[in-house]
Design an enzyme around this catalytic site. Sequence first.
Site, PDB file in Angstrom:
ATOM      1  N   LYS A   1      35.477  30.894  31.972  1.00 13.27           N
ATOM      2  CA  LYS A   1      36.946  31.258  32.091  1.00 13.27           C
ATOM      3  C   LYS A   1      37.520  30.053  31.083  1.00 13.27           C
ATOM      4  CE  LYS A   1      40.749  32.423  35.081  1.00 13.27           C
ATOM      5  NZ  LYS A   1      41.255  32.583  36.373  1.00 13.27           N
TER       6      LYS A   1
ATOM      7  N   SER B   1      43.904  36.718  37.703  1.00  9.39           N
ATOM      8  CA  SER B   1      44.089  36.177  36.627  1.00  9.39           C
ATOM      9  C   SER B   1      42.749  36.071  35.770  1.00  9.39           C
ATOM     10  CB  SER B   1      44.714  34.650  36.587  1.00  9.39           C
ATOM     11  OG  SER B   1      43.474  33.926  37.072  1.00  9.39           O
TER      12      SER B   1
ATOM     13  N   SER C   1      42.576  35.798  42.484  1.00 10.80           N
ATOM     14  CA  SER C   1      42.293  35.723  40.972  1.00 10.80           C
ATOM     15  C   SER C   1      41.093  36.115  40.429  1.00 10.80           C
ATOM     16  CB  SER C   1      42.736  34.612  39.927  1.00 10.80           C
ATOM     17  OG  SER C   1      44.007  34.518  39.867  1.00 10.80           O
TER      18      SER C   1
END
Lengths: 484, 95
Positions: free
Chosen positions: A76, A151, A175
Amino acid sequence: MHKLSIKQLSDGLHGKQFSSRELTQFYLGRIARYEPSLNSLITTTADRALAQADAADAVIAAGTAGPLTGVPLIQKDIFCTKGVRTSCASKMLDKFIAPYDATIVQKLDAAGMVMLGKANMDEFAMGSSNETSWYGPVKNPWDLERVPGGSSGGSVAAVAAGLAPVATATDTGGSIRQPAALTNLTGIKPTYGRVSRYGMIAFASSLDQGGVVARSAEDAAIVLQAMSGFDPRDSTSVDRPVDDYVAALGNSIKGLRIGLPKEYFAEGLAPSSRARIEQAIEVFKKLGASFTEVSLPNSPLSVPTYYVVAPAEASSNLSRFDGVRFGHRSETARTLEELYKRSRGEGFGAEVQRRIMIGTYVLSHGYYDAYYLQAQKVRRLIYEDFRRAFESVDLLLSPTATDTAFKFGTNADDPVAMYLNDIYTIAANLAGIPAMSLSCGFADGLPVGLQLMGNFFDESRMLNAAHQYQQATDWHLRSPKGFE
Amino acid sequence: MSLTADQIRQVAHLARLELKPEMTDAYARQLSNIMAMVGQLSQADTSNVLPMAHPLDMYQRLRLDAVTEPNEREAFQTIAPATENGLYLVPKVLD
Protein backbone atom coordinates in the site's frame (compact mmCIF):
# COMPACT_ATOMS: atom_id res chain seq x y z
CA MET A 1 -0.84 -19.50 -11.70
CA HIS A 2 -2.53 -16.40 -10.19
CA LYS A 3 -5.02 -18.64 -8.40
CA LEU A 4 -2.34 -20.56 -6.50
CA SER A 5 -2.04 -20.07 -2.75
CA ILE A 6 1.15 -18.69 -1.24
CA LYS A 7 2.02 -22.18 -0.02
CA GLN A 8 1.55 -23.56 -3.54
CA LEU A 9 3.64 -20.73 -4.99
CA SER A 10 6.35 -21.42 -2.43
CA ASP A 11 6.27 -25.15 -3.21
CA GLY A 12 6.55 -24.34 -6.92
CA LEU A 13 9.54 -22.10 -6.30
CA HIS A 14 11.31 -24.58 -4.04
CA GLY A 15 10.49 -27.46 -6.38
CA LYS A 16 12.00 -25.48 -9.30
CA GLN A 17 8.74 -25.67 -11.28
CA PHE A 18 9.21 -21.96 -11.92
CA SER A 19 11.67 -19.31 -10.82
CA SER A 20 10.85 -16.15 -8.92
CA ARG A 21 11.86 -14.20 -12.04
CA GLU A 22 9.30 -16.15 -14.10
CA LEU A 23 6.65 -15.67 -11.43
CA THR A 24 7.41 -11.95 -11.20
CA GLN A 25 7.29 -11.55 -14.97
CA PHE A 26 3.98 -13.40 -15.01
CA TYR A 27 2.45 -10.94 -12.51
CA LEU A 28 4.03 -7.92 -14.24
CA GLY A 29 2.37 -9.19 -17.42
CA ARG A 30 -1.02 -9.34 -15.69
CA ILE A 31 -0.47 -5.83 -14.33
CA ALA A 32 0.28 -4.53 -17.84
CA ARG A 33 -2.83 -6.25 -19.17
CA TYR A 34 -5.43 -5.49 -16.50
CA GLU A 35 -4.21 -2.45 -14.61
CA PRO A 36 -5.53 0.10 -17.15
CA SER A 37 -9.10 -0.97 -16.33
CA LEU A 38 -8.59 -0.94 -12.53
CA ASN A 39 -6.21 1.91 -11.54
CA SER A 40 -5.17 -0.16 -8.54
CA LEU A 41 -1.51 0.89 -8.59
CA ILE A 42 0.09 4.32 -8.24
CA THR A 43 3.58 3.09 -9.07
CA THR A 44 4.77 -0.15 -10.68
CA THR A 45 8.32 -1.11 -9.69
CA ALA A 46 9.27 -3.63 -12.40
CA ASP A 47 13.07 -3.17 -12.28
CA ARG A 48 13.21 -3.33 -8.50
CA ALA A 49 10.94 -6.40 -8.60
CA LEU A 50 13.09 -8.28 -11.09
CA ALA A 51 16.23 -7.49 -9.09
CA GLN A 52 14.53 -8.80 -5.94
CA ALA A 53 13.35 -11.88 -7.86
CA ASP A 54 16.88 -12.66 -9.04
CA ALA A 55 18.14 -12.30 -5.48
CA ALA A 56 15.36 -14.64 -4.32
CA ASP A 57 16.26 -17.20 -6.98
CA ALA A 58 19.86 -17.14 -5.74
CA VAL A 59 18.67 -17.74 -2.17
CA ILE A 60 16.46 -20.62 -3.32
CA ALA A 61 19.37 -22.13 -5.27
CA ALA A 62 21.54 -21.86 -2.16
CA GLY A 63 18.92 -23.77 -0.17
CA THR A 64 18.42 -21.07 2.48
CA ALA A 65 14.98 -19.85 1.38
CA GLY A 66 11.99 -19.32 3.67
CA PRO A 67 8.25 -19.71 3.03
CA LEU A 68 7.95 -16.26 1.40
CA THR A 69 11.19 -16.17 -0.59
CA GLY A 70 10.46 -15.14 -4.16
CA VAL A 71 6.72 -14.58 -3.61
CA PRO A 72 5.48 -11.27 -5.10
CA LEU A 73 3.40 -8.70 -3.23
CA ILE A 74 2.06 -5.17 -3.54
CA GLN A 75 2.66 -2.55 -0.84
CA LYS A 76 0.00 0.00 0.00
CA ASP A 77 1.38 3.43 -0.92
CA ILE A 78 1.17 4.54 2.73
CA PHE A 79 4.34 2.56 3.61
CA CYS A 80 7.64 4.33 2.99
CA THR A 81 9.83 2.55 0.44
CA LYS A 82 13.37 3.85 0.16
CA GLY A 83 14.11 5.30 -3.26
CA VAL A 84 10.52 4.75 -4.46
CA ARG A 85 7.76 7.36 -4.56
CA THR A 86 5.53 7.11 -1.46
CA SER A 87 2.55 9.33 -2.22
CA CYS A 88 -0.21 8.31 0.24
CA ALA A 89 -2.38 9.04 -2.85
CA SER A 90 -2.00 12.77 -2.23
CA LYS A 91 -0.83 15.60 -4.44
CA MET A 92 1.03 16.68 -1.28
CA LEU A 93 3.42 13.73 -1.65
CA ASP A 94 3.29 13.20 -5.43
CA LYS A 95 7.04 13.87 -5.70
CA PHE A 96 8.03 12.39 -2.34
CA ILE A 97 10.75 9.74 -2.70
CA ALA A 98 10.96 8.12 0.72
CA PRO A 99 14.47 8.33 2.22
CA TYR A 100 13.97 5.18 4.30
CA ASP A 101 11.99 1.93 4.45
CA ALA A 102 9.06 1.27 6.77
CA THR A 103 9.81 -1.55 9.21
CA ILE A 104 7.29 -3.86 7.53
CA VAL A 105 8.89 -3.16 4.15
CA GLN A 106 12.27 -4.11 5.63
CA LYS A 107 10.78 -7.24 7.16
CA LEU A 108 9.01 -8.43 4.01
CA ASP A 109 12.08 -7.62 1.89
CA ALA A 110 14.18 -9.61 4.35
CA ALA A 111 11.70 -12.51 4.06
CA GLY A 112 12.54 -12.52 0.35
CA MET A 113 9.26 -11.09 -0.97
CA VAL A 114 9.25 -9.28 -4.31
CA MET A 115 7.52 -5.87 -4.43
CA LEU A 116 5.65 -5.40 -7.71
CA GLY A 117 4.40 -1.89 -6.97
CA LYS A 118 2.61 0.55 -4.68
CA ALA A 119 -1.17 0.37 -4.33
CA ASN A 120 -3.64 3.19 -4.85
CA MET A 121 -5.73 4.18 -1.81
CA ASP A 122 -7.90 6.96 -0.45
CA GLU A 123 -5.85 10.12 0.14
CA PHE A 124 -4.02 9.73 3.48
CA ALA A 125 -6.27 6.66 4.05
CA MET A 126 -9.30 8.91 4.55
CA GLY A 127 -12.23 7.32 2.77
CA SER A 128 -14.36 4.22 2.38
CA SER A 129 -14.59 4.04 -1.41
CA ASN A 130 -11.16 4.90 -2.82
CA GLU A 131 -12.75 7.93 -4.50
CA THR A 132 -10.58 10.46 -2.64
CA SER A 133 -7.27 9.42 -4.24
CA TRP A 134 -5.47 12.20 -6.11
CA TYR A 135 -4.64 9.54 -8.73
CA GLY A 136 -8.28 8.78 -9.40
CA PRO A 137 -10.67 6.11 -8.12
CA VAL A 138 -9.92 2.38 -8.13
CA LYS A 139 -12.46 0.10 -9.83
CA ASN A 140 -13.87 -3.01 -8.20
CA PRO A 141 -12.93 -6.03 -10.37
CA TRP A 142 -16.30 -7.63 -9.55
CA ASP A 143 -18.10 -4.71 -11.22
CA LEU A 144 -16.10 -1.90 -12.78
CA GLU A 145 -18.91 0.59 -12.09
CA ARG A 146 -18.63 0.02 -8.37
CA VAL A 147 -16.17 1.05 -5.67
CA PRO A 148 -13.68 -1.45 -4.21
CA GLY A 149 -14.13 0.04 -0.74
CA GLY A 150 -11.48 2.00 1.06
CA SER A 151 -9.11 3.13 2.09
CA SER A 152 -7.12 0.05 0.94
CA GLY A 153 -9.01 -0.05 -2.39
CA GLY A 154 -5.93 -0.51 -4.58
CA SER A 155 -4.59 -3.34 -2.43
CA VAL A 156 -7.84 -5.33 -2.64
CA ALA A 157 -8.56 -4.63 -6.31
CA ALA A 158 -5.08 -5.82 -7.27
CA VAL A 159 -5.30 -9.05 -5.26
CA ALA A 160 -8.91 -9.78 -6.28
CA ALA A 161 -7.96 -9.35 -9.94
CA GLY A 162 -4.91 -11.61 -9.55
CA LEU A 163 -2.28 -8.91 -10.10
CA ALA A 164 -0.49 -10.12 -6.97
CA PRO A 165 -1.04 -12.98 -4.53
CA VAL A 166 -1.16 -10.66 -1.51
CA ALA A 167 -0.93 -6.99 -0.54
CA THR A 168 -0.27 -4.97 2.57
CA ALA A 169 -2.95 -2.61 3.85
CA THR A 170 -3.77 -0.41 6.84
CA ASP A 171 -6.87 -0.01 8.95
CA THR A 172 -7.81 3.04 11.05
CA GLY A 173 -11.60 2.53 11.04
CA GLY A 174 -12.16 -0.41 8.69
CA SER A 175 -9.79 0.29 5.80
CA ILE A 176 -8.62 -3.33 5.57
CA ARG A 177 -11.86 -5.13 6.38
CA GLN A 178 -14.50 -3.18 4.42
CA PRO A 179 -12.55 -3.30 1.09
CA ALA A 180 -11.76 -7.00 1.67
CA ALA A 181 -15.50 -7.62 2.16
CA LEU A 182 -16.39 -5.77 -1.04
CA THR A 183 -13.92 -7.77 -3.17
CA ASN A 184 -14.23 -11.35 -1.81
CA LEU A 185 -10.91 -11.26 0.05
CA THR A 186 -9.65 -12.10 3.51
CA GLY A 187 -8.26 -9.06 5.33
CA ILE A 188 -6.91 -8.86 8.86
CA LYS A 189 -6.26 -5.89 11.12
CA PRO A 190 -4.22 -7.23 14.02
CA THR A 191 -4.25 -5.93 17.60
CA TYR A 192 -3.11 -2.33 17.94
CA GLY A 193 0.66 -2.43 18.47
CA ARG A 194 1.21 -5.87 16.88
CA VAL A 195 2.57 -4.57 13.54
CA SER A 196 5.10 -1.73 13.53
CA ARG A 197 3.87 1.67 12.40
CA TYR A 198 7.41 2.96 11.74
CA GLY A 199 7.42 4.33 8.21
CA MET A 200 3.64 4.03 7.88
CA ILE A 201 2.37 7.53 7.16
CA ALA A 202 0.29 8.54 10.19
CA PHE A 203 -3.42 9.32 9.99
CA ALA A 204 -4.79 8.73 13.54
CA SER A 205 -1.99 7.32 15.66
CA SER A 206 -4.08 5.72 18.43
CA LEU A 207 -6.13 3.81 15.82
CA ASP A 208 -3.82 3.09 12.83
CA GLN A 209 -2.67 -0.49 12.39
CA GLY A 210 -1.02 -2.29 9.47
CA GLY A 211 -2.19 -5.63 8.17
CA VAL A 212 -2.72 -7.71 5.07
CA VAL A 213 -5.29 -8.59 2.40
CA ALA A 214 -5.09 -12.00 0.75
CA ARG A 215 -7.17 -14.66 -0.97
CA SER A 216 -7.41 -16.88 2.12
CA ALA A 217 -6.86 -16.91 5.87
CA GLU A 218 -3.88 -19.20 5.31
CA ASP A 219 -2.18 -16.72 2.97
CA ALA A 220 -2.98 -13.87 5.36
CA ALA A 221 -1.54 -15.82 8.30
CA ILE A 222 1.73 -16.56 6.51
CA VAL A 223 2.33 -12.89 5.60
CA LEU A 224 1.08 -11.47 8.91
CA GLN A 225 3.52 -13.79 10.68
CA ALA A 226 6.39 -12.15 8.79
CA MET A 227 5.10 -8.58 9.39
CA SER A 228 4.38 -8.82 13.10
CA GLY A 229 6.63 -8.27 16.07
CA PHE A 230 8.24 -5.76 18.37
CA ASP A 231 9.93 -2.73 16.85
CA PRO A 232 11.90 -0.36 19.09
CA ARG A 233 11.42 2.35 16.43
CA ASP A 234 7.67 2.48 17.11
CA SER A 235 6.89 3.73 20.62
CA THR A 236 3.50 1.96 20.54
CA SER A 237 4.88 -1.39 19.38
CA VAL A 238 4.17 -4.17 21.87
CA ASP A 239 7.12 -6.18 23.17
CA ARG A 240 5.55 -9.61 23.29
CA PRO A 241 6.27 -12.78 21.28
CA VAL A 242 4.22 -13.39 18.13
CA ASP A 243 2.04 -16.49 18.21
CA ASP A 244 2.53 -19.13 15.52
CA TYR A 245 -0.46 -18.19 13.37
CA VAL A 246 0.25 -20.79 10.69
CA ALA A 247 0.60 -23.71 13.11
CA ALA A 248 -2.78 -22.91 14.70
CA LEU A 249 -4.71 -22.90 11.39
CA GLY A 250 -5.36 -26.64 11.44
CA ASN A 251 -6.82 -26.75 14.98
CA SER A 252 -10.39 -27.94 15.40
CA ILE A 253 -12.86 -25.22 16.37
CA LYS A 254 -15.10 -27.63 18.26
CA GLY A 255 -16.26 -25.87 21.40
CA LEU A 256 -15.35 -22.39 20.14
CA ARG A 257 -17.73 -19.87 21.74
CA ILE A 258 -18.81 -17.16 19.29
CA GLY A 259 -20.89 -14.14 20.31
CA LEU A 260 -23.34 -12.39 18.01
CA PRO A 261 -23.52 -8.71 19.00
CA LYS A 262 -27.20 -7.88 18.59
CA GLU A 263 -26.51 -4.22 17.76
CA TYR A 264 -24.63 -5.38 14.63
CA PHE A 265 -27.70 -7.18 13.31
CA ALA A 266 -30.14 -4.32 13.87
CA GLU A 267 -31.82 -2.10 11.29
CA GLY A 268 -29.62 -0.99 8.40
CA LEU A 269 -28.19 -4.38 7.41
CA ALA A 270 -29.18 -5.39 3.86
CA PRO A 271 -31.45 -8.49 3.94
CA SER A 272 -29.34 -10.35 1.38
CA SER A 273 -26.18 -9.76 3.44
CA ARG A 274 -27.98 -10.90 6.58
CA ALA A 275 -29.00 -14.12 4.82
CA ARG A 276 -25.40 -14.89 3.80
CA ILE A 277 -24.16 -14.27 7.36
CA GLU A 278 -26.85 -16.56 8.77
CA GLN A 279 -25.77 -19.32 6.34
CA ALA A 280 -22.17 -18.85 7.50
CA ILE A 281 -23.26 -19.20 11.11
CA GLU A 282 -24.74 -22.61 10.22
CA VAL A 283 -21.37 -23.67 8.75
CA PHE A 284 -19.55 -22.63 11.92
CA LYS A 285 -22.12 -24.60 13.95
CA LYS A 286 -21.45 -27.72 11.88
CA LEU A 287 -17.74 -27.24 12.63
CA GLY A 288 -18.56 -27.39 16.34
CA ALA A 289 -18.77 -23.72 17.33
CA SER A 290 -21.53 -22.55 19.66
CA PHE A 291 -23.30 -19.21 19.40
CA THR A 292 -24.78 -16.84 21.95
CA GLU A 293 -26.22 -13.38 21.60
CA VAL A 294 -24.23 -10.65 23.32
CA SER A 295 -24.75 -6.92 23.67
CA LEU A 296 -22.29 -4.11 22.94
CA PRO A 297 -24.66 -1.36 24.07
CA ASN A 298 -22.44 1.60 23.18
CA SER A 299 -21.73 0.52 19.62
CA PRO A 300 -24.22 3.00 18.10
CA LEU A 301 -21.85 5.71 19.39
CA SER A 302 -18.76 4.30 17.68
CA VAL A 303 -19.11 6.36 14.47
CA PRO A 304 -19.58 9.70 16.29
CA THR A 305 -16.69 8.85 18.64
CA TYR A 306 -14.44 7.99 15.72
CA TYR A 307 -15.26 11.22 13.86
CA VAL A 308 -13.95 13.20 16.81
CA VAL A 309 -10.91 11.11 17.75
CA ALA A 310 -9.63 10.34 14.24
CA PRO A 311 -9.87 13.89 12.81
CA ALA A 312 -8.38 15.34 16.01
CA GLU A 313 -5.34 13.10 15.68
CA ALA A 314 -5.21 13.67 11.91
CA SER A 315 -5.21 17.45 12.28
CA SER A 316 -2.18 17.12 14.53
CA ASN A 317 -0.36 14.51 12.41
CA LEU A 318 -0.91 16.35 9.15
CA SER A 319 0.42 19.62 10.53
CA ARG A 320 3.86 18.35 9.49
CA PHE A 321 3.00 19.04 5.84
CA ASP A 322 4.03 22.68 5.65
CA GLY A 323 5.74 23.03 2.28
CA VAL A 324 9.16 23.55 3.89
CA ARG A 325 11.08 20.29 4.27
CA PHE A 326 9.30 17.89 1.92
CA GLY A 327 6.06 17.55 0.02
CA HIS A 328 4.17 20.02 -2.14
CA ARG A 329 5.15 23.68 -1.96
CA SER A 330 3.04 26.47 -3.39
CA GLU A 331 4.84 28.55 -5.98
CA THR A 332 2.83 31.71 -5.40
CA ALA A 333 3.42 32.33 -1.67
CA ARG A 334 5.07 35.63 -0.70
CA THR A 335 5.10 35.17 3.09
CA LEU A 336 5.73 32.22 5.39
CA GLU A 337 2.08 32.08 6.45
CA GLU A 338 0.98 32.10 2.82
CA LEU A 339 3.49 29.31 2.15
CA TYR A 340 1.88 27.11 4.81
CA LYS A 341 -1.69 27.92 3.85
CA ARG A 342 -1.33 27.66 0.08
CA SER A 343 0.88 24.56 0.12
CA ARG A 344 -1.73 22.84 2.28
CA GLY A 345 -4.69 24.29 0.39
CA GLU A 346 -3.26 23.11 -2.94
CA GLY A 347 -1.76 19.82 -1.68
CA PHE A 348 -4.70 18.34 0.25
CA GLY A 349 -7.95 17.16 -1.34
CA ALA A 350 -11.41 17.99 -0.02
CA GLU A 351 -11.88 15.00 2.31
CA VAL A 352 -8.50 15.56 3.96
CA GLN A 353 -9.32 19.26 4.37
CA ARG A 354 -12.68 18.40 5.94
CA ARG A 355 -11.07 16.11 8.48
CA ILE A 356 -8.30 18.57 9.34
CA MET A 357 -10.97 21.21 9.96
CA ILE A 358 -13.16 18.90 12.09
CA GLY A 359 -10.11 17.97 14.13
CA THR A 360 -9.04 21.58 14.54
CA TYR A 361 -12.57 22.51 15.59
CA VAL A 362 -13.06 19.77 18.21
CA LEU A 363 -9.66 20.54 19.74
CA SER A 364 -10.19 24.29 19.85
CA HIS A 365 -10.83 26.33 22.99
CA GLY A 366 -14.43 26.05 24.15
CA TYR A 367 -15.15 22.78 22.32
CA TYR A 368 -12.45 20.49 23.67
CA ASP A 369 -14.44 19.21 26.68
CA ALA A 370 -17.76 18.82 24.88
CA TYR A 371 -16.30 16.92 21.94
CA TYR A 372 -12.77 15.59 22.33
CA LEU A 373 -12.87 14.73 26.03
CA GLN A 374 -16.41 13.35 25.78
CA ALA A 375 -15.36 11.19 22.80
CA GLN A 376 -12.42 9.81 24.78
CA LYS A 377 -14.79 8.89 27.60
CA VAL A 378 -17.25 7.19 25.25
CA ARG A 379 -14.27 5.37 23.74
CA ARG A 380 -13.68 3.79 27.14
CA LEU A 381 -17.35 2.74 27.33
CA ILE A 382 -16.98 1.03 23.94
CA TYR A 383 -13.79 -0.68 25.12
CA GLU A 384 -15.55 -1.85 28.30
CA ASP A 385 -18.37 -3.36 26.20
CA PHE A 386 -15.82 -5.59 24.45
CA ARG A 387 -14.00 -6.45 27.69
CA ARG A 388 -17.28 -7.69 29.18
CA ALA A 389 -18.26 -9.62 26.04
CA PHE A 390 -14.94 -11.48 25.93
CA GLU A 391 -15.52 -12.73 29.47
CA SER A 392 -18.08 -15.18 28.06
CA VAL A 393 -17.15 -15.69 24.37
CA ASP A 394 -13.93 -16.36 22.43
CA LEU A 395 -14.78 -14.45 19.24
CA LEU A 396 -17.48 -12.09 17.97
CA LEU A 397 -19.09 -12.55 14.56
CA SER A 398 -20.90 -9.83 12.61
CA PRO A 399 -21.32 -8.44 9.12
CA THR A 400 -18.35 -6.39 7.88
CA ALA A 401 -20.43 -3.88 5.91
CA THR A 402 -24.10 -2.98 5.72
CA ASP A 403 -24.31 -3.94 2.03
CA THR A 404 -22.29 -4.99 -1.02
CA ALA A 405 -20.17 -2.59 -3.10
CA PHE A 406 -21.94 0.62 -4.13
CA LYS A 407 -21.66 2.63 -7.35
CA PHE A 408 -19.24 5.51 -7.85
CA GLY A 409 -20.60 8.87 -6.73
CA THR A 410 -23.24 7.39 -4.41
CA ASN A 411 -22.21 9.54 -1.44
CA ALA A 412 -20.42 12.28 -3.37
CA ASP A 413 -21.82 15.24 -1.41
CA ASP A 414 -22.79 13.51 1.80
CA PRO A 415 -19.77 12.74 4.02
CA VAL A 416 -21.96 11.47 6.87
CA ALA A 417 -23.58 8.81 4.66
CA MET A 418 -20.07 7.75 3.56
CA TYR A 419 -18.87 7.57 7.17
CA LEU A 420 -21.71 5.20 8.08
CA ASN A 421 -20.11 2.59 5.78
CA ASP A 422 -17.74 1.82 8.63
CA ILE A 423 -20.44 1.35 11.27
CA TYR A 424 -19.45 -2.28 11.97
CA THR A 425 -15.69 -1.89 11.74
CA ILE A 426 -14.82 1.26 13.70
CA ALA A 427 -15.38 -0.08 17.23
CA ALA A 428 -12.52 -2.61 16.92
CA ASN A 429 -10.10 0.26 16.20
CA LEU A 430 -11.40 2.32 19.12
CA ALA A 431 -10.96 -0.67 21.47
CA GLY A 432 -7.67 -1.78 19.86
CA ILE A 433 -8.74 -5.41 19.37
CA PRO A 434 -7.93 -7.54 16.30
CA ALA A 435 -10.59 -8.04 13.63
CA MET A 436 -10.81 -9.55 10.18
CA SER A 437 -13.15 -9.94 7.24
CA LEU A 438 -13.67 -13.01 5.10
CA SER A 439 -16.02 -13.74 2.24
CA CYS A 440 -19.23 -15.62 3.02
CA GLY A 441 -21.03 -15.63 -0.32
CA PHE A 442 -22.59 -13.34 -2.87
CA ALA A 443 -25.65 -11.17 -3.33
CA ASP A 444 -26.55 -10.29 -6.93
CA GLY A 445 -23.07 -11.35 -8.00
CA LEU A 446 -21.30 -9.12 -5.48
CA PRO A 447 -19.26 -10.41 -2.53
CA VAL A 448 -20.57 -10.28 1.05
CA GLY A 449 -18.12 -10.11 3.94
CA LEU A 450 -18.27 -11.52 7.44
CA GLN A 451 -16.34 -9.98 10.32
CA LEU A 452 -14.65 -11.81 13.16
CA MET A 453 -13.42 -9.81 16.15
CA GLY A 454 -11.12 -11.27 18.78
CA ASN A 455 -9.71 -10.42 22.16
CA PHE A 456 -6.35 -8.62 22.41
CA PHE A 457 -3.56 -10.61 20.68
CA ASP A 458 -5.96 -13.43 19.74
CA GLU A 459 -5.17 -13.24 15.99
CA SER A 460 -4.34 -16.94 16.03
CA ARG A 461 -7.81 -18.00 17.10
CA MET A 462 -9.48 -15.70 14.55
CA LEU A 463 -7.32 -16.94 11.68
CA ASN A 464 -7.90 -20.54 12.78
CA ALA A 465 -11.69 -20.08 12.72
CA ALA A 466 -11.53 -18.35 9.33
CA HIS A 467 -9.32 -21.08 7.88
CA GLN A 468 -11.62 -23.84 9.14
CA TYR A 469 -14.59 -22.04 7.57
CA GLN A 470 -12.68 -21.78 4.29
CA GLN A 471 -11.90 -25.51 4.40
CA ALA A 472 -15.67 -26.14 4.53
CA THR A 473 -16.66 -23.56 1.88
CA ASP A 474 -15.30 -22.33 -1.44
CA TRP A 475 -16.53 -18.73 -1.63
CA HIS A 476 -12.99 -17.39 -1.22
CA LEU A 477 -11.79 -19.34 -4.26
CA ARG A 478 -14.09 -17.52 -6.68
CA SER A 479 -12.58 -14.95 -8.99
CA PRO A 480 -14.18 -12.05 -10.85
CA LYS A 481 -15.12 -12.56 -14.49
CA GLY A 482 -12.88 -10.86 -17.01
CA PHE A 483 -9.70 -11.37 -14.98
CA GLU A 484 -9.12 -15.07 -15.71
CA MET B 1 -24.52 22.23 15.82
CA SER B 2 -24.32 24.47 12.80
CA LEU B 3 -21.19 26.10 11.43
CA THR B 4 -21.28 29.35 9.47
CA ALA B 5 -19.04 30.25 6.55
CA ASP B 6 -17.21 32.67 8.88
CA GLN B 7 -16.52 29.88 11.36
CA ILE B 8 -15.18 27.71 8.53
CA ARG B 9 -12.82 30.54 7.53
CA GLN B 10 -11.64 30.85 11.15
CA VAL B 11 -11.07 27.10 11.54
CA ALA B 12 -9.25 27.02 8.19
CA HIS B 13 -7.01 29.83 9.41
CA LEU B 14 -6.23 27.92 12.63
CA ALA B 15 -5.42 24.84 10.51
CA ARG B 16 -3.31 26.94 8.10
CA LEU B 17 -5.41 25.93 5.11
CA GLU B 18 -6.21 28.29 2.25
CA LEU B 19 -9.64 27.25 1.02
CA LYS B 20 -10.97 27.90 -2.44
CA PRO B 21 -13.61 30.61 -1.78
CA GLU B 22 -16.25 28.63 -3.67
CA MET B 23 -15.76 25.68 -1.27
CA THR B 24 -16.58 27.58 1.94
CA ASP B 25 -20.35 27.18 1.80
CA ALA B 26 -20.15 23.47 0.93
CA TYR B 27 -17.71 22.91 3.79
CA ALA B 28 -20.01 24.80 6.18
CA ARG B 29 -22.93 22.56 5.23
CA GLN B 30 -20.91 19.33 5.34
CA LEU B 31 -19.17 20.11 8.61
CA SER B 32 -22.51 21.11 10.15
CA ASN B 33 -23.90 17.70 9.21
CA ILE B 34 -20.84 15.94 10.59
CA MET B 35 -21.02 17.88 13.86
CA ALA B 36 -24.75 17.11 14.13
CA MET B 37 -23.91 13.40 13.87
CA VAL B 38 -21.11 13.83 16.41
CA GLY B 39 -23.61 15.58 18.70
CA GLN B 40 -25.05 12.15 19.61
CA LEU B 41 -22.09 11.83 21.99
CA SER B 42 -23.80 14.15 24.46
CA GLN B 43 -26.43 11.42 25.06
CA ALA B 44 -23.90 9.16 26.75
CA ASP B 45 -23.64 9.25 30.51
CA THR B 46 -19.91 9.58 31.09
CA SER B 47 -19.90 10.71 34.70
CA ASN B 48 -17.11 8.83 36.52
CA VAL B 49 -15.65 7.57 33.21
CA LEU B 50 -11.97 8.19 32.63
CA PRO B 51 -11.02 9.42 29.16
CA MET B 52 -9.24 6.77 27.07
CA ALA B 53 -6.49 8.19 24.92
CA HIS B 54 -5.07 4.91 23.78
CA PRO B 55 -6.09 1.24 23.50
CA LEU B 56 -3.16 -0.20 25.45
CA ASP B 57 -1.91 0.53 28.93
CA MET B 58 1.46 1.76 27.85
CA TYR B 59 4.36 3.60 29.30
CA GLN B 60 7.01 5.58 27.50
CA ARG B 61 9.95 3.27 26.91
CA LEU B 62 13.35 4.64 27.77
CA ARG B 63 16.59 3.96 25.96
CA LEU B 64 20.23 4.74 26.53
CA ASP B 65 21.10 8.34 25.79
CA ALA B 66 23.30 7.40 22.85
CA VAL B 67 23.45 8.49 19.21
CA THR B 68 21.65 5.83 17.17
CA GLU B 69 20.61 7.65 14.01
CA PRO B 70 23.19 8.54 11.36
CA ASN B 71 23.23 12.09 9.99
CA GLU B 72 21.29 11.98 6.73
CA ARG B 73 20.96 15.68 6.12
CA GLU B 74 21.92 15.39 2.45
CA ALA B 75 19.45 12.59 1.74
CA PHE B 76 16.67 14.54 3.45
CA GLN B 77 17.51 17.76 1.65
CA THR B 78 17.39 16.17 -1.78
CA ILE B 79 13.60 15.84 -1.33
CA ALA B 80 13.14 19.39 0.03
CA PRO B 81 11.43 21.97 -2.16
CA ALA B 82 14.19 24.58 -1.70
CA THR B 83 17.55 24.49 0.10
CA GLU B 84 20.78 26.47 0.10
CA ASN B 85 24.09 25.64 1.83
CA GLY B 86 22.41 22.89 3.82
CA LEU B 87 19.57 25.12 4.99
CA TYR B 88 15.86 24.98 4.15
CA LEU B 89 14.64 28.10 2.36
CA VAL B 90 11.36 29.87 3.18
CA PRO B 91 10.01 33.26 2.13
CA LYS B 92 11.48 36.22 3.96
CA VAL B 93 10.12 36.43 7.53
CA LEU B 94 11.56 39.86 8.48
CA ASP B 95 11.78 42.93 6.29
